[in-house]
Design a protein around this motif. Structure first.
Motif, PDB file in Angstrom:
ATOM      1  N   ASP A   1       2.771   7.228  -6.517  1.00 26.61           N
ATOM      2  CA  ASP A   1       1.905   8.375  -6.769  1.00 26.61           C
ATOM      3  C   ASP A   1       2.637   9.679  -6.450  1.00 26.61           C
ATOM      4  O   ASP A   1       2.631  10.624  -7.255  1.00 26.61           O
ATOM      5  CB  ASP A   1       0.635   8.248  -5.919  1.00 26.61           C
ATOM      6  CG  ASP A   1      -0.393   9.319  -6.251  1.00 26.61           C
ATOM      7  OD1 ASP A   1      -0.757   9.455  -7.428  1.00 26.61           O
ATOM      8  OD2 ASP A   1      -0.826  10.030  -5.319  1.00 26.61           O
TER       9      ASP A   1
ATOM     10  N   PRO B   1      -3.908  -1.049 -10.241  1.00 27.56           N
ATOM     11  CA  PRO B   1      -4.407   0.215  -9.665  1.00 27.56           C
ATOM     12  C   PRO B   1      -5.351   0.907 -10.637  1.00 27.56           C
ATOM     13  O   PRO B   1      -5.533   0.462 -11.775  1.00 27.56           O
ATOM     14  CB  PRO B   1      -3.124   1.022  -9.444  1.00 27.56           C
ATOM     15  CG  PRO B   1      -2.116   0.441 -10.383  1.00 27.56           C
ATOM     16  CD  PRO B   1      -2.479  -0.998 -10.583  1.00 27.56           C
TER      17      PRO B   1
ATOM     18  N   HIS C   1       3.101   0.025 -12.704  1.00 25.80           N
ATOM     19  CA  HIS C   1       2.877  -1.386 -12.413  1.00 25.80           C
ATOM     20  C   HIS C   1       3.133  -2.255 -13.640  1.00 25.80           C
ATOM     21  O   HIS C   1       3.762  -3.323 -13.549  1.00 25.80           O
ATOM     22  CB  HIS C   1       1.449  -1.578 -11.904  1.00 25.80           C
ATOM     23  CG  HIS C   1       1.140  -2.984 -11.483  1.00 25.80           C
ATOM     24  ND1 HIS C   1       1.885  -3.668 -10.548  1.00 25.80           N
ATOM     25  CD2 HIS C   1       0.156  -3.843 -11.875  1.00 25.80           C
ATOM     26  CE1 HIS C   1       1.378  -4.876 -10.368  1.00 25.80           C
ATOM     27  NE2 HIS C   1       0.336  -5.002 -11.171  1.00 25.80           N
TER      28      HIS C   1
ATOM     29  N   LEU D   1      -0.273   5.153 -12.179  1.00 23.41           N
ATOM     30  CA  LEU D   1       0.013   4.009 -11.321  1.00 23.41           C
ATOM     31  C   LEU D   1      -0.014   2.710 -12.123  1.00 23.41           C
ATOM     32  O   LEU D   1       0.799   1.797 -11.886  1.00 23.41           O
ATOM     33  CB  LEU D   1      -0.996   3.941 -10.173  1.00 23.41           C
ATOM     34  CG  LEU D   1      -1.053   5.159  -9.258  1.00 23.41           C
ATOM     35  CD1 LEU D   1      -2.119   4.958  -8.178  1.00 23.41           C
ATOM     36  CD2 LEU D   1       0.305   5.430  -8.611  1.00 23.41           C
TER      37      LEU D   1
ATOM     38  N   LYS E   1       0.843  -1.208   0.000  1.00 19.76           N
ATOM     39  CA  LYS E   1       0.000   0.000   0.000  1.00 19.76           C
ATOM     40  C   LYS E   1       0.871   1.248   0.000  1.00 19.76           C
ATOM     41  O   LYS E   1       0.581   2.224  -0.718  1.00 19.76           O
ATOM     42  CB  LYS E   1      -0.919  -0.012   1.212  1.00 19.76           C
ATOM     43  CG  LYS E   1      -2.027  -1.046   1.134  1.00 19.76           C
ATOM     44  CD  LYS E   1      -2.894  -1.026   2.391  1.00 19.76           C
ATOM     45  CE  LYS E   1      -4.003  -2.076   2.312  1.00 19.76           C
ATOM     46  NZ  LYS E   1      -4.828  -2.107   3.548  1.00 19.76           N
TER      47      LYS E   1
ATOM     48  N   THR F   1       2.397   1.921  -3.456  1.00 16.70           N
ATOM     49  CA  THR F   1       1.500   2.628  -4.369  1.00 16.70           C
ATOM     50  C   THR F   1       1.476   4.125  -4.063  1.00 16.70           C
ATOM     51  O   THR F   1       1.515   4.965  -4.967  1.00 16.70           O
ATOM     52  CB  THR F   1       0.079   2.047  -4.274  1.00 16.70           C
ATOM     53  OG1 THR F   1       0.117   0.666  -4.652  1.00 16.70           O
ATOM     54  CG2 THR F   1      -0.880   2.790  -5.189  1.00 16.70           C
TER      55      THR F   1
END
Length: 288
Positions: A99, A146, A155, A151, A92, A95
């Protein structure tokens, strides 16, 4: 052999820095520090960020997947990483870190149509990447996608880079190069100074022993430089790496791969302008 193995290498060179800024960004270190990781060096959070998709893996599993690191160095960080934060929290935070990093890098451009188009192309390639026999690629592909385009872009490139990297390990194994020998042979062709590889945790004695093993096979000279056979072997490793990484780009096609390169070029330029990226990737064609 593939019909155009160079396509995979070109795509890697273009996309790798767009993803790999993550390992050097102060925004990412800020998220790592907030989790409780020491940030005086990048390694405590590096092992956590990169191994988290595997779950609470132990040192042997991480050493096997990462390959070029000394198992002793891995054991310094794993499983200790999971006592700081479990993999679910790390993912988490990862991510959030991506961002923060991309918003700082791209500003208002983060919502540009080019980002959305690049994201669609990168995701198409990533979803075409076989993960059979590729543990790190498979672990990342297992994660949920995501929502926001920037994002998704990070990924997708992450799946592709780990898919290539897992294939690179297979190529090294096929060539009979163990983890230390992989680095020694890479330094031997002049890809980077020997000192660059000190961060992988091998002692001087272990490095010398690996060099001696390569010398006994006629792959390096007494001074540690590669022989002709040594260079040929490294070339074969890189060619096999390209072959094993080709499928996503064959699926996407040369035209769309070129389009992805065009769309991500402004991001690449901004990444290089930060001055945060090292001049050389210490794992060569494989991965950071």
């Amino acid at each position: 052999m593939t019909e155009n193995p160079g396509l995979a290498r070109q795509a890697w060179h273009q996309l790798e820095p767009v993803h790999a800024l993550f390992w050097y960004s102060p925004d990412v270190f800020a998220e790592a520090e907030a989790l409780g990781y020491k940030v005086d060096t990048r390694w405590p959070s590096y092992f956590a960020w990169r191994a988290a998709p595997l779950g609470a893996a132990g040192p042997e599993a991480v050493s096997a997947a990462f390959y070029s690191f000394s198992p002793r160095m891995v054991a310094e960080h794993v499983p200790a990483a999971w006592t700081v934060a479990p993999p679910e929290r790390v993912l988490k935070a990862r991510t959030r870190a991506v961002d923060r990093m991309y918003r700082a890098l791209l500003g208002d451009g983060i919502d540009a149509p080019d980002i959305a188009e690049a994201t669609d192309l990168a995701r198409t390639a990533a979803e075409a990447a076989s993960t059979a026999g590729r543990p790190l690629a498979a672990a990342n592909a297992d994660l949920p996608w995501p929502d926001e385009p920037h994002l998704v872009l990070w990924h997708a490139i992450g799946i592709l880079r780990e898919q290539r990297g897992d294939g690179h390990v297979a190529a090294l194994l096929t060539a009979g190069l163990d983890p230390a020998e992989a680095l020694v042979s890479f330094a031997a062709i002049g890809a980077a100074p020997v000192e660059t590889f000190a961060s992988r945790g091998w002692t001087d004695d272990e490095w010398a022993a690996a060099r001696d093993r390569l010398a006994s096979r006629g792959l390096v000279n007494a001074d540690g430089t590669a022989t002709g056979r040594g260079r040929e072997l490294r070339d074969s490793v890189e060619r096999m790496t390209d072959d094993l990484a080709h499928e996503p780009w064959r699926t996407l096609g040369a035209e769309k791969t070129d389009r992805l390169a065009q769309l991500t070029m402004p991001i690449l330029v901004k990444v290089l302008e930060t001055g945060l990226m090292p001049a050389q990737n210490t794992l060569g064609i494989g991965r950071v």
